[in-house]
Scaffold this active site. Structure first.
Site, mmCIF file in Angstrom:
data_model
loop_
_atom_site.group_PDB
_atom_site.id
_atom_site.type_symbol
_atom_site.label_atom_id
_atom_site.label_comp_id
_atom_site.label_asym_id
_atom_site.label_seq_id
_atom_site.Cartn_x
_atom_site.Cartn_y
_atom_site.Cartn_z
ATOM 1 N N HIS A 1 8.097 -7.418 -3.530
ATOM 2 C CA HIS A 1 6.720 -7.999 -4.127
ATOM 3 C C HIS A 1 7.039 -9.319 -4.657
ATOM 4 O O HIS A 1 7.523 -9.322 -6.067
ATOM 5 C CB HIS A 1 6.402 -6.846 -5.007
ATOM 6 N N CYS B 1 5.238 -5.957 1.756
ATOM 7 C CA CYS B 1 5.594 -4.554 1.639
ATOM 8 C C CYS B 1 5.127 -3.922 2.599
ATOM 9 O O CYS B 1 5.435 -4.123 4.106
ATOM 10 C CB CYS B 1 5.329 -4.036 0.293
ATOM 11 N N TYR B 2 3.898 -2.968 2.465
ATOM 12 C CA TYR B 2 3.112 -2.358 3.444
ATOM 13 C C TYR B 2 2.685 -3.288 4.584
ATOM 14 O O TYR B 2 2.547 -3.313 5.809
ATOM 15 C CB TYR B 2 2.038 -1.636 3.033
ATOM 16 N N GLU C 1 4.757 -11.315 -5.909
ATOM 17 C CA GLU C 1 3.633 -11.396 -7.021
ATOM 18 C C GLU C 1 4.077 -10.749 -8.302
ATOM 19 O O GLU C 1 3.441 -11.300 -9.346
ATOM 20 C CB GLU C 1 2.592 -10.780 -6.398
ATOM 21 N N SER D 1 -25.829 -9.035 -22.731
ATOM 22 C CA SER D 1 -25.360 -8.001 -23.601
ATOM 23 C C SER D 1 -24.895 -8.396 -24.886
ATOM 24 O O SER D 1 -24.804 -7.630 -25.745
ATOM 25 C CB SER D 1 -24.284 -7.332 -22.833
ATOM 26 N N GLY D 2 -24.501 -9.880 -24.958
ATOM 27 C CA GLY D 2 -24.334 -10.528 -26.110
ATOM 28 C C GLY D 2 -22.707 -10.660 -26.000
ATOM 29 O O GLY D 2 -22.009 -11.068 -26.883
ATOM 30 N N GLY D 3 -22.029 -10.074 -24.916
ATOM 31 C CA GLY D 3 -20.542 -10.238 -24.335
ATOM 32 C C GLY D 3 -20.290 -11.586 -23.734
ATOM 33 O O GLY D 3 -21.443 -12.018 -23.379
ATOM 34 N N VAL D 4 -19.342 -11.768 -23.287
ATOM 35 C CA VAL D 4 -18.946 -13.214 -22.662
ATOM 36 C C VAL D 4 -19.264 -12.881 -21.030
ATOM 37 O O VAL D 4 -20.034 -14.083 -20.611
ATOM 38 C CB VAL D 4 -17.620 -13.241 -22.793
ATOM 39 N N ASP D 5 -18.868 -11.764 -20.321
ATOM 40 C CA ASP D 5 -19.203 -12.067 -18.934
ATOM 41 C C ASP D 5 -20.722 -12.413 -18.608
ATOM 42 O O ASP D 5 -20.931 -12.960 -17.643
ATOM 43 C CB ASP D 5 -18.771 -10.591 -18.340
ATOM 44 N N SER D 6 -21.719 -11.640 -19.319
ATOM 45 C CA SER D 6 -22.770 -11.522 -19.061
ATOM 46 C C SER D 6 -23.576 -13.310 -19.178
ATOM 47 O O SER D 6 -24.373 -13.796 -18.462
ATOM 48 C CB SER D 6 -23.917 -10.592 -19.437
ATOM 49 N N GLY E 1 0.864 -1.169 0.147
ATOM 50 C CA GLY E 1 -0.077 -0.043 -0.188
ATOM 51 C C GLY E 1 0.768 1.234 0.195
ATOM 52 O O GLY E 1 1.942 0.830 0.455
ATOM 53 N N LYS F 1 -10.612 -11.581 -16.779
ATOM 54 C CA LYS F 1 -11.114 -11.933 -18.142
ATOM 55 C C LYS F 1 -10.912 -13.219 -18.624
ATOM 56 O O LYS F 1 -11.512 -14.197 -18.868
ATOM 57 C CB LYS F 1 -10.772 -10.891 -19.262
#
Ligand code: XMP
Length: 510
Positions: free
Chosen positions: A167, A80-81, A169, A221-226, A53, A366
């Site tokens: 870090h 770190c923080y 990560e 929506s026509g998208g992948v997520d929905s 942070g 994603k």
């Protein structure tokens, strides 16, 4: 299923920590640093990671946790923080460093029996801090140092509390994954039991329990997520999920009909189809400003959704395909890193709808959503489709959106896509689309002088849409597309190719 909680103190790398843990086969969720102790006890994750942070632990108002957190028996890794905070709270001393340390440093391993098991004696690590632990807390030992940082790695093996100043990560820390692996498997004794398959199983069970016998509504929506979010809910509660799919008249040629058929027939979803193209186009009449277009489209979509939702009285839940980047890019929802950017996205429905939310994908990136989709049997072609903006073709028509101009753009865009696929370019590109400009230019067709519209071709490569390169398409390809467009699309006599990178341009023209 084992799970790790990452408590977010505002680091730009918080999301990466969760991601790395999941890559190692352990489910990880991000929570704000000030999550309550009772929540932690109830959820009982198998380990905690305290993120980095930007603040200093000794500053007034710096984000902190109750020291009681260290008495609950969770194995803890502070980064770190996070390391400085645990040192500060457990009786150590944190002071400003002599100079800020940013970038690569060499970690010298002193003790290989714990967090640094199996590391090289000298290992490059990524530092980004101004403060230092001057005195380690009682019961802690230093197991790694760098030239500028004495307490680069500290460990209390009895209490299973560990800290690293760098870090692990980020990819620059060459053996970072090994350190995280040591923490998770050797020290916290977790089992790698996270896979997309059991993510699906767990979420389906959770949704079943949460929803009971109630009904759920979702927007497609026509998208992948929905679609992926809806399919998860569908697997849990079947036909008690009602999906709403709005035709806003701003989709690509044939897209609405094709998607509707796919949602219903291929995936068995119950879909309420709302044909509202005229309503959108009427509201867009005379509107030139791209921001106003976006707002009108967003608002109209929400109005329609609300109208539909009201028709169903026994619906108690709203399912949304919110994913992790939406969470951090939208209003401050989670930890302090949430407030970095505020983002426009018409996909998000307002929270004031009288429903409880179900957001099964909100911890995922994603590519992870794509994997979940794959687990749920979604076709690869659908999962790997190019991103398409919420306001659709309205942001690809510069100037006024009219039915005539939409028809022109749709045809030109369809030709471009056909040729992109034919030339096996689709999978190589982030996006490929056509744009219609608000200018006319002179041309000659047959013996006639023409004065018609201009279409731009935009083909870009990108990793995440934040930056992009224009694609160096071959002259032969460009020539074929241009000649097809001017020959087949009435009203267009000129085609140009956009060779600008992002930045300074954006991908869409708007
Ligand atoms: P720009 O034009 O800002 O776009 O370079 C970056 C990426 O974001 C997509 N985009 C959107 N996606 N809703 C979305 O879901 C939107 O409102 C939206 N606007 C832009 C754009 O297509 C590109 O991939």
């Amino acid at each position: 299923m084992n799970k790790v909680f990452v408590l977010d103190f505002g680091s730009q790398y918080t999301q990466l920590i969760a991601r790395r843990v999941r890559e190692l086969g352990v489910y990880a969720e991000i929570h704000p640093y000030n999550v309550s102790l009772s929540f932690l006890k109830k959820e009982s994750p198998q380990a905690l990671v305290l993120s980095g942070g930007p603040q200093s632990v000794y500053e007034k108002g710096a984000p902190s946790v109750s020291p009681e957190i260290f008495n609950l028996g969770f194995p803890v890794l502070g980064i770190c923080y996070g390391l400085q905070l645990l040192a500060h709270l457990l009786g150590g001393e944190v002071v400003p460093g002599k100079k800020r340390e940013y970038g690569l440093a060499e970690l010298k391993v002193i003790d290989q029996s714990g967090l640094l098991h199996d590391l090289n004696k000298i290992s490059p690590v990524w530092m980004s801090h101004g403060d230092q632990v001057k005195k380690v807390p009682p019961g802690f030992a230093i197991s790694g140092v760098t030239v500028n940082t004495k307490a680069a790695v500290i460990e209390n093996k009895n209490r299973k509390i560990f800290g690293v100043q760098f870090h692990p990560e980020v990819a620059h820390t060459a053996e970072g994954k090994k350190i995280l692996r040591n923490f998770l498997f050797r020290l916290a004794k977790l089992k790698p039991d996270w896979s997309m398959g059991n993510f699906v199983e767990t979420k389906v069970k959770e949704i079943k329990e949460k929803v009971g016998q109630a009904k759920v509504i979702a927007g497609l929506s026509g998208g992948v997520d929905s679609l992926v979010a809806s399919l998860l809910v569908h697997r849990a509660i079947g036909q008690r999920l009602l999906c709403v799919f709005v035709d806003n008249g701003l989709l690509r040629k044939g897209q609405y009909e094709a998607d509707l058929e796919t949602f219903r027939k291929r995936y068995g979803l119950k879909v309420i189809a709302v044909k509202a193209a005229d309503r959108f186009i009427n509201k867009l009449k005379g509107v030139i400003s791209p921001e106003r277009k976006r707002k009108i489209i967003g608002r109209t979509f929400i109005e329609i959704f609300e109208e539909q939702a009201k028709k169903f009285q026994d619906v108690q839940f709203l399912a949304q395909g919110t994913i992790y980047p939406d969470v951090i890019e939208s209003a401050p929802v989670k930890g302090p890193s949430a407030t970095i950017k505020s983002h426009h996205n018409v996909g998000g429905l307002p929270a004031r709808l009288p429903f409880k939310l179900i957001e099964p994908l909100r911890e995922l990136f994603k590519d992870e959503v794509r994997q979940v989709g794959f687990e749920l049997g979604v076709d690869r072609e659908f999962l790997e489709q190019h991103p398409f903006p919420g306001p659709g073709l309205a942001v690809r028509i510069v100037g006024e959106v009219t039915p005539e101009r939409l028809a022109i753009l749709r045809e030109a865009d369809e030709i471009l896509l056909q040729e992109v696929k034919k030339a096996a370019l689709y999978d190589k590109l982030w996006q490929a689309f056509a744009v219609l400009l608000p200018v006319r230019s002179v041309g000659v067709m047959g013996d006639q002088r023409t004065y018609q519209q201009v279409v731009v071709l935009r083909l870009v490569q990108s990793l995440d849409g934040m930056t992009a390169n224009w694609y160096p398409a071959s002259a032969e390809f460009l020539s074929k597309v241009a000649s097809r467009i001017v020959n087949e699309v009435a009203g267009v006599n000129r085609v140009v190719y956009d060779i600008t990178t992002k930045p300074p341009a954006t991908i869409e023209w708007e």
